[in-house]
Design a protein around this motif. Structure first.
Motif, PDB file in Angstrom:
ATOM      1  N   THR A  90      -7.104   2.432  -3.815  1.00  0.00           N
ATOM      2  CA  THR A  90      -7.981   2.760  -4.950  1.00  0.00           C
ATOM      3  C   THR A  90      -8.597   1.521  -5.584  1.00  0.00           C
ATOM      4  OG1 THR A  90      -6.144   2.688  -6.520  1.00  0.00           O
ATOM      5  CG2 THR A  90      -6.598   4.800  -5.440  1.00  0.00           C
ATOM      6  N   GLY A 147     -10.055   9.128 -12.204  1.00  0.00           N
ATOM      7  CA  GLY A 147      -9.662  10.521 -12.061  1.00  0.00           C
ATOM      8  C   GLY A 147      -8.185  10.651 -11.794  1.00  0.00           C
ATOM      9  N   THR A 184      -3.166   2.639 -10.614  1.00  0.00           N
ATOM     10  CA  THR A 184      -2.912   4.065 -10.468  1.00  0.00           C
ATOM     11  C   THR A 184      -1.470   4.340 -10.866  1.00  0.00           C
ATOM     12  OG1 THR A 184      -4.511   4.211  -8.652  1.00  0.00           O
ATOM     13  CG2 THR A 184      -2.950   6.015  -8.891  1.00  0.00           C
ATOM     14  N   PRO A 214     -11.164   7.071  -6.944  1.00  0.00           N
ATOM     15  CA  PRO A 214     -10.182   7.940  -7.608  1.00  0.00           C
ATOM     16  C   PRO A 214      -8.985   8.124  -6.696  1.00  0.00           C
ATOM     17  CG  PRO A 214     -12.046   9.220  -6.826  1.00  0.00           C
ATOM     18  CD  PRO A 214     -12.399   7.776  -6.625  1.00  0.00           C
TER      19      PRO A 214
END
Length: 832
Positions: free
Chosen positions: A152, A206, A156, A122
């Motif tokens: 990550t 997330g 993102t 996340p």
């Protein structure tokens, strides 16, 4: 590539196996997983369900296999009647992306279903969020942040969120993946309104939000560099400068606000700005800024920068210069004095000085005066200069001089300098210099104990500079034996460093060394010159490398030489002599040689030269000439000795002694003896002086053993004179011109027969031949001219059939005119 291929295979197999007709497009099997995107390293569970009508399993036993990428995984069938359901558990999924496929055991293995599983982390909360306002056109607000340290491995997205508190106006700005900076246009903010700003990061696992910042956009503005218009002196305020300045044209509207200002200064003779800038708070561009507590009469370079409240500082402005008001110099000067000689061999004192830490020149044009008196004036002045040294010759009784600095505003308090005389004392040894860096050198030395020692002076100067103004020095205490000297030392340039001992009554003998801050190989190698060549040796010389070409301290000269068939030899040369002798060379070969010069920083090779040896060297030539000269001298000595030993014989050869009949012994016979002899013929009485014997040697006749010395025969063996003469060279057949020289006899008279005195016969010293005439003659008769004009003959030796006595001849006249014949006649009479 493997994952993509497996995916394509899954789709194709599922389509072929599942499509029974045009209306049926259902896959043959299906995989069910909890999630297709999982945290990296987490467990993964998957179930494969095969349809009953799948052609691959109709009417046969089913065995399901699992494969993750290229690797098979152990599976467990689900308890049911058909056996067409299988489950697999991956305890830790450590790949960021991979295909999981379900296969049916057939020939060959058939893939019936597949799914892609991705893993990552996340997002972290963005860090170091900051924003900066641009006040130039167009006005913008630019924010940037740090996405975090951890990757990550997933897509993102970032979004920038702003909220204007007083107007409840919110804005969200979406960013492209991987972008961590965004510029907000002027329509999205107000200059003097507080804003809350934060950044949100979102991916499939997330989201995270940065800590919000609250700012006033104008407080985040970075101004353009300001401009200094002029710098002026403050009347009657020493050490003060007045600065007039303004903002740039695009930010001039900010003049109504209070700004913070920083000022930094640097003297014109320095290369560094002052360490701490001077801060001036809450100033307006309509007001000038005063800077005080500066040095008097000093030129300064000045720069400024500005900001609003806590906004970032602008860049520094361009430099402007200003000069503070002059005042008289203050403080003392550090100095030291030594004795030097000029080109006229006169002893001159040379005084060096430099500003101490407390000294202030307080003016631009500063000169220095050395005087015998404290008070200023022309009387007693020794020298006046703007340099940092001075030559002078003080009076004999002078013990001290006074050094003062002078500028347009006045004169400093004089510095007293004692006149130190040179002393022949050596208390310093082993001076060494170690480079620290390009700007410093460590000088070390050893000292001997001396009660009168007061300290040391370390003096250094660049050796390539003849101007003494480049000379620098430092004074140290008596217990100090090392010093770090600093300055702008140029690499590869030589510096002379001297350490002087100071005594109570003078300056001792120094120790001097050469030093470099950095060394490298010499820029040149001297050319080798052949000085002398012998039969098996050669002497090589070379010139000294110029000081500016050495680039370091010369450590050694090495000469390498070899012939085409031999090994390479090396000889180390003496540094001072700069010459080397190559020995044991063979004169048959041609040699090549080159030189390598080395410093602590490197080495360089020179050009090669060829050496052709000589068959005969100077030693051989000298030996040959010496032996020849000695042999010639010995021969000359032998000849000279031989000549002296045979002097008479050689003299007779080269300078013949011609007999003089007028001075012969027969000529000296007295007339009385002649008369007495003549009377003896008549009276037949013995003559007291008569010729005992006379004989001649014919060199053409070989003598017998008994007649080897005809001159030594006794009187009893004498032959008749007539026979002797007729058998002598006076015979008609004898030719004096073609014969060898004949020794003449020296005739010595002896006594009568009964006299005890023996006959004496001596050889003549002359070897010259007898004088002869062209006509042959006979000793038998003497031809005379008759009185009547007719020739006549007279017989001297008694009756003979060859000649008849002439009547009327006068025998007395004949004997007197020819004494030699008379003696022969007497001898013949005696013998008869």
């Amino acid at each position: 590539m493997i994952s993509t291929s497996v995916s394509v295979i899954v789709v194709l197999v599922a389509f072929v196996n599942g499509a029974r007709n045009e209306d049926d497009v259902q896959p043959c099997a299906k995989i069910q997983t909890s999630r297709s995107v999982v945290p990296l390293g987490s467990p993964v569970t998957a179930t494969c369900v095969i349809r009953d009508d799948c052609p691959l399993v109709v009417g046969r036993a089913v065995h399901i296999a699992w494969r993750l990428g290229d690797r098979f995984l152990p599976s467990s069938p689900v308890a049911n009647e058909s056996g067409r359901v299988s489950e697999v558990v991956i305890p830790s999924f450590n790949r960021t992306r991979e295909f999981l496929t379900c296969c049916v055991q057939a020939s060959p293995l058939q893939v019936v279903a597949g799914v892609e599983i991705r893993a990552g982390y996340p997002p972290e909360a963005p860090q170091n969020l900051s924003c900066q306002t641009n006040l130039t056109y167009p006005n913008t607000l630019t924010c940037s942040w740090d996405p975090g340290q951890q990757e990550t491995h997933l897509r993102t997205k970032y979004s920038l969120h702003t909220e204007i508190r007083d107007s409840n106006e919110n804005h969200t700005y979406e960013l492209q993946p991987g972008v961590h900076r965004y510029t907000i246009p002027r329509a999205g903010f107000g200059f003097f309104l507080d804003m809350e700003i934060y950044v949100k990061a979102v991916n499939e696992l997330g989201e995270a939000t940065s800590a919000p910042i609250v700012l006033e956009p104008v407080g985040a503005a970075k101004f353009d560099p300001p401009t200094i218009w002029k710098i002026e002196t403050v009347p009657k305020r020493y050490g003060c400068l007045k600065l007039s300045w303004s903002l740039s044209q695009h930010q001039a509207w900010m003049h109504v606000f209070h700004l913070n200002l920083e000022v930094r200064l640097m003297t014109a003779d320095s290369s560094q700005w002052n360490e701490q800038p001077i801060l001036v708070n809450r100033v307006r561009t309509t007001r000038s800024v005063d800077q005080c507590r500066l040095r008097h009469g000093t030129q300064y370079l000045v720069q400024i920068r500005v900001r609003y409240q806590q906004s970032p500082w602008s860049e520094w402005s361009s430099s402007q210069s200003g000069v503070t008001l002059d005042s008289a110099p203050t403080g003392r000067l550090d100095s030291w004095m030594r004795v030097s000689g000029d080109h006229m061999n006169k002893q001159l004192n040379i005084l060096f000085w430099k500003p101490s830490k407390q000294f202030r020149a307080n003016g631009k044009n500063v000169s220095y005066i050395v005087s015998l008196k404290k008070l200023p004036g022309e009387n007693g002045k020794l020298c006046s200069t703007m340099e940092n040294y001075c030559f002078f010759q003080p009076p004999v009784r002078a013990k001290k001089v006074y050094l003062s600095a002078v500028n347009a505003a006045g004169r400093s308090s004089p510095t007293e300098v004692r006149i130190c005389q040179p002393r022949a004392r050596a208390v310093i040894s082993d001076v060494t210099v170690i480079p620290q860096d390009d700007r410093s050198l460590l000088v070390q030395w050893r000292r001997l104990l001396s009660s009168s020692l007061t300290g040391f002076v370390v003096e250094w100067r660049p050796l390539l500079q003849t101007d003494l103004s480049f000379t620098q020095f430092e004074l140290t205490g008596r217990n100090q034996t090392l010093l770090v000297i600093t300055g702008s030392f140029e690499p590869y340039k030589p510096y002379g460093i001297s350490v002087y001992p100071r005594f109570k009554d003078g300056i001792g003998l120094p120790q001097t060394v050469n030093a470099y801050s950095r060394q490298k190989a010499p820029s040149m190698v001297p050319k080798i010159q052949i000085e002398k060549i012998w039969k098996s040796q050669v002497e090589l010389t070379w010139d000294e490398i110029p000081l500016d070409q050495r680039n370091g301290i010369i450590q050694n000269y090495k000469v390498y030489y070899c012939n085409r068939k031999g090994p390479i030899n090396v000889v180390n040369a003496d540094l001072e002599a700069r010459r080397v002798t190559l020995r044991d060379l063979n004169n048959v070969f041609l040699y090549e040689a080159f030189m390598m010069v080395s410093t602590f920083g490197g080495s360089r090779n020179g050009s090669r030269i060829e050496i052709q040896m000589k068959s005969f060297d100077a030693v051989d030539v000298v030996a040959i000439v010496t032996v020849s000269v000695i042999g010639l001298l010995l021969m000359v000595i032998f000849i000279v000795v031989t000549c002296f030993s045979n002097n008479k014989r050689l003299k007779g050869r080269f300078w013949p002694a011609v007999p003089d009949p007028a001075n012969s012994s027969i000529k000296r016979w007295t007339s009385e003896s002649t008369q007495d002899s003549h009377l003896a013929f008549d009276n037949e009485e013995p003559n007291p002086m008569y010729l005992s014997h006379l004989s001649f040697l014919d060199l053409h006749v070989k003598l017998t053993k008994e007649d080897d010395d005809p001159w030594s025969s006794s009187a009893e063996d004498t032959s008749d004179l007539g026979e002797s003469i007729c058998g002598s060279p006076f015979t008609p057949g004898y030719s004096g011109s073609n014969s060898d020289s004949v020794p003449y006899a020296t005739v010595v008279f002896s006594g009568p027969c009964n006299s005890p005195t023996p006959h004496v016969y001596l050889r003549s010293e002359s070897t010259q031949p007898l004088l002869e005439t062209e006509e042959s003659f006979s000793p038998k008769c003497y031809h005379n001219m008759a009185t009547n004009g007719m020739p006549s003959e007279q017989c001297f030796f008694g009756p003979s059939h060859d000649c008849v006595p002439v009547k009327g001849a006068d025998p007395a006249i004949v004997w007197d005119d020819f004494p030699f014949l008379r003696a022969l006649s007497l001898n013949d009479t005696q013998n008869g």
